[in-house]
Design a protein around this motif. Structure first.
Motif, PDB file in Angstrom:
ATOM      1  N   ALA A   1     143.530  27.270  74.860  1.00  0.00           N
ATOM      2  CA  ALA A   1     142.776  28.162  75.745  1.00  0.00           C
ATOM      3  C   ALA A   1     141.281  27.878  75.651  1.00  0.00           C
ATOM      4  O   ALA A   1     140.577  27.890  76.672  1.00  0.00           O
ATOM      5  CB  ALA A   1     143.066  29.616  75.391  1.00  0.00           C
TER       6      ALA A   1
ATOM      7  N   SER B   1     140.503  24.706  77.577  1.00  0.00           N
ATOM      8  CA  SER B   1     140.536  24.937  79.020  1.00  0.00           C
ATOM      9  C   SER B   1     139.349  25.758  79.483  1.00  0.00           C
ATOM     10  O   SER B   1     138.923  25.626  80.627  1.00  0.00           O
ATOM     11  CB  SER B   1     141.829  25.638  79.432  1.00  0.00           C
ATOM     12  OG  SER B   1     142.859  24.698  79.566  1.00  0.00           O
ATOM     13  N   ALA B   2     138.835  26.613  78.622  1.00  0.00           N
ATOM     14  CA  ALA B   2     137.663  27.394  79.001  1.00  0.00           C
ATOM     15  C   ALA B   2     136.412  26.518  79.036  1.00  0.00           C
ATOM     16  O   ALA B   2     135.542  26.709  79.880  1.00  0.00           O
ATOM     17  CB  ALA B   2     137.466  28.560  78.029  1.00  0.00           C
TER      18      ALA B   2
ATOM     19  N   LEU C   1     137.308  32.141  90.485  1.00  0.00           N
ATOM     20  CA  LEU C   1     137.414  32.741  89.148  1.00  0.00           C
ATOM     21  C   LEU C   1     138.867  32.985  88.747  1.00  0.00           C
ATOM     22  O   LEU C   1     139.231  32.823  87.579  1.00  0.00           O
ATOM     23  CB  LEU C   1     136.619  34.036  89.091  1.00  0.00           C
ATOM     24  CG  LEU C   1     135.099  33.889  89.118  1.00  0.00           C
ATOM     25  CD1 LEU C   1     134.426  35.258  89.185  1.00  0.00           C
ATOM     26  CD2 LEU C   1     134.619  33.110  87.911  1.00  0.00           C
ATOM     27  N   ALA C   2     139.689  33.364  89.722  1.00  0.00           N
ATOM     28  CA  ALA C   2     141.110  33.586  89.424  1.00  0.00           C
ATOM     29  C   ALA C   2     141.791  32.282  89.025  1.00  0.00           C
ATOM     30  O   ALA C   2     142.590  32.256  88.071  1.00  0.00           O
ATOM     31  CB  ALA C   2     141.807  34.205  90.632  1.00  0.00           C
TER      32      ALA C   2
ATOM     33  N   TYR D   1     140.313  29.691  87.697  1.00  0.00           N
ATOM     34  CA  TYR D   1     139.761  29.333  86.388  1.00  0.00           C
ATOM     35  C   TYR D   1     140.472  30.111  85.280  1.00  0.00           C
ATOM     36  O   TYR D   1     140.847  29.543  84.247  1.00  0.00           O
ATOM     37  CB  TYR D   1     138.252  29.608  86.385  1.00  0.00           C
ATOM     38  CG  TYR D   1     137.571  29.306  85.081  1.00  0.00           C
ATOM     39  CD1 TYR D   1     137.347  27.995  84.685  1.00  0.00           C
ATOM     40  CD2 TYR D   1     137.150  30.335  84.248  1.00  0.00           C
ATOM     41  CE1 TYR D   1     136.717  27.721  83.486  1.00  0.00           C
ATOM     42  CE2 TYR D   1     136.520  30.062  83.052  1.00  0.00           C
ATOM     43  CZ  TYR D   1     136.302  28.758  82.674  1.00  0.00           C
ATOM     44  OH  TYR D   1     135.694  28.485  81.490  1.00  0.00           O
ATOM     45  N   ALA D   2     140.663  31.411  85.492  1.00  0.00           N
ATOM     46  CA  ALA D   2     141.370  32.227  84.499  1.00  0.00           C
ATOM     47  C   ALA D   2     142.836  31.799  84.391  1.00  0.00           C
ATOM     48  O   ALA D   2     143.403  31.766  83.286  1.00  0.00           O
ATOM     49  CB  ALA D   2     141.275  33.700  84.872  1.00  0.00           C
ATOM     50  N   LEU D   3     143.448  31.466  85.509  1.00  0.00           N
ATOM     51  CA  LEU D   3     144.840  31.014  85.492  1.00  0.00           C
ATOM     52  C   LEU D   3     144.978  29.707  84.727  1.00  0.00           C
ATOM     53  O   LEU D   3     145.978  29.488  84.033  1.00  0.00           O
ATOM     54  CB  LEU D   3     145.350  30.858  86.923  1.00  0.00           C
ATOM     55  CG  LEU D   3     146.821  30.579  87.107  1.00  0.00           C
ATOM     56  CD1 LEU D   3     147.637  31.759  86.591  1.00  0.00           C
ATOM     57  CD2 LEU D   3     147.129  30.333  88.564  1.00  0.00           C
ATOM     58  N   ASN D   4     143.992  28.845  84.817  1.00  0.00           N
ATOM     59  CA  ASN D   4     143.978  27.605  84.060  1.00  0.00           C
ATOM     60  C   ASN D   4     143.981  27.895  82.561  1.00  0.00           C
ATOM     61  O   ASN D   4     144.733  27.285  81.803  1.00  0.00           O
ATOM     62  CB  ASN D   4     142.725  26.815  84.479  1.00  0.00           C
ATOM     63  CG  ASN D   4     142.300  25.785  83.474  1.00  0.00           C
ATOM     64  OD1 ASN D   4     143.076  24.968  83.041  1.00  0.00           O
ATOM     65  ND2 ASN D   4     141.047  25.836  83.092  1.00  0.00           N
ATOM     66  N   ILE D   5     143.168  28.849  82.125  1.00  0.00           N
ATOM     67  CA  ILE D   5     143.088  29.203  80.700  1.00  0.00           C
ATOM     68  C   ILE D   5     144.398  29.847  80.235  1.00  0.00           C
ATOM     69  O   ILE D   5     144.938  29.506  79.180  1.00  0.00           O
ATOM     70  CB  ILE D   5     141.897  30.137  80.448  1.00  0.00           C
ATOM     71  CG1 ILE D   5     140.587  29.408  80.752  1.00  0.00           C
ATOM     72  CG2 ILE D   5     141.893  30.655  79.019  1.00  0.00           C
ATOM     73  CD1 ILE D   5     139.380  30.300  80.771  1.00  0.00           C
ATOM     74  N   ILE D   6     144.936  30.750  81.045  1.00  0.00           N
ATOM     75  CA  ILE D   6     146.182  31.429  80.686  1.00  0.00           C
ATOM     76  C   ILE D   6     147.340  30.442  80.625  1.00  0.00           C
ATOM     77  O   ILE D   6     148.188  30.495  79.728  1.00  0.00           O
ATOM     78  CB  ILE D   6     146.463  32.576  81.677  1.00  0.00           C
ATOM     79  CG1 ILE D   6     145.420  33.684  81.500  1.00  0.00           C
ATOM     80  CG2 ILE D   6     147.866  33.128  81.509  1.00  0.00           C
ATOM     81  CD1 ILE D   6     145.435  34.718  82.596  1.00  0.00           C
TER      82      ILE D   6
ATOM     83  N   ASN E   1     147.168  28.443  77.399  1.00  0.00           N
ATOM     84  CA  ASN E   1     147.517  29.289  76.262  1.00  0.00           C
ATOM     85  C   ASN E   1     149.025  29.514  76.191  1.00  0.00           C
ATOM     86  O   ASN E   1     149.651  29.338  75.145  1.00  0.00           O
ATOM     87  CB  ASN E   1     146.772  30.619  76.373  1.00  0.00           C
ATOM     88  CG  ASN E   1     146.926  31.468  75.133  1.00  0.00           C
ATOM     89  OD1 ASN E   1     147.779  31.227  74.295  1.00  0.00           O
ATOM     90  ND2 ASN E   1     146.099  32.473  75.018  1.00  0.00           N
TER      91      ASN E   1
END
Length: 186
Positions: free
Chosen positions: A49, A52-53, A136-137, A139-144, A147
């Protein structure tokens, strides 16, 4: 006779002497673990995570899911393209409206009246904001995704544990039946 006395004396002396070479120890029984130990690193999902961030797609590369990297960049890149395009058009409509208020009519939107320029500004501003939220969604989906994928890589999904559908004929009605079985082999 001397031999018998000599042997008896030797056995008497040897039997009554203490032997210092042996010491008495307590035997500790340790049960041997028969289960295989999986080397589970609890920090692996956090690392993926974090990667990816820092750089989108780096967590997928850390998980060795290279096929997901173009999807990540395609999703984020497309939403960024629409953000930039809507922002550019918003500023064009806003600048044309400001020039119209100053009395100039020599812009690209001379065929539109002031109400249409305001409507265009609102339209492109709303689409710009929506594109920013979608970016942003993704980007967050990439991190999730990085993980969750790193966490799921640590689970045992071997052949010993499986769910298989089975199709078998019914003996009475001669119709095919479908069942789902959960098999676990030790």
């Amino acid at each position: 006779m001397y031999k018998i006395i000599f042997i008896a004396l030797f056995l008497f002396i040897a039997g009554n002497t203490t032997v210092f070479a042996q010491t008495e120890t307590e035997a500790v029984l340790v049960a041997k673990d028969t289960l295989k130990s999986n080397n589970i690193d609890p920090l692996t999902p956090a690392k993926a995570a974090f990667y990816s961030a820092v750089l989108p797609g780096l967590g997928q590369a850390y998980n060795k899911k290279y096929w997901k990297i173009p999807l990540v960049y395609g999703a984020i890149g497309t939403s960024l393209y629409f953000y930039i395009d809507n922002n550019k058009k918003y500023h064009q409509y806003r600048d044309a409206y400001k020039r119209r208020l100053e009395g100039y009519t020599d812009d690209n939107y001379a065929y539109l009246d002031k109400a249409r320029l305001i409507a265009g500004q609102k339209f492109y501003q709303r689409n710009r904001d929506l594109s920013a939220l979608v970016t942003l969604a993704f980007y967050a989906l990439n991190i999730i995704d990085a993980n969750v994928d790193a966490a799921l890589l640590q689970f045992n999904v071997g052949e010993n544990l499986s769910v298989r559908p089975i199709i078998y004929p019914n003996d009475v009605t001669l119709k095919t039946n479908v069942s789902l079985t959960l098999n676990y082999h030790f």
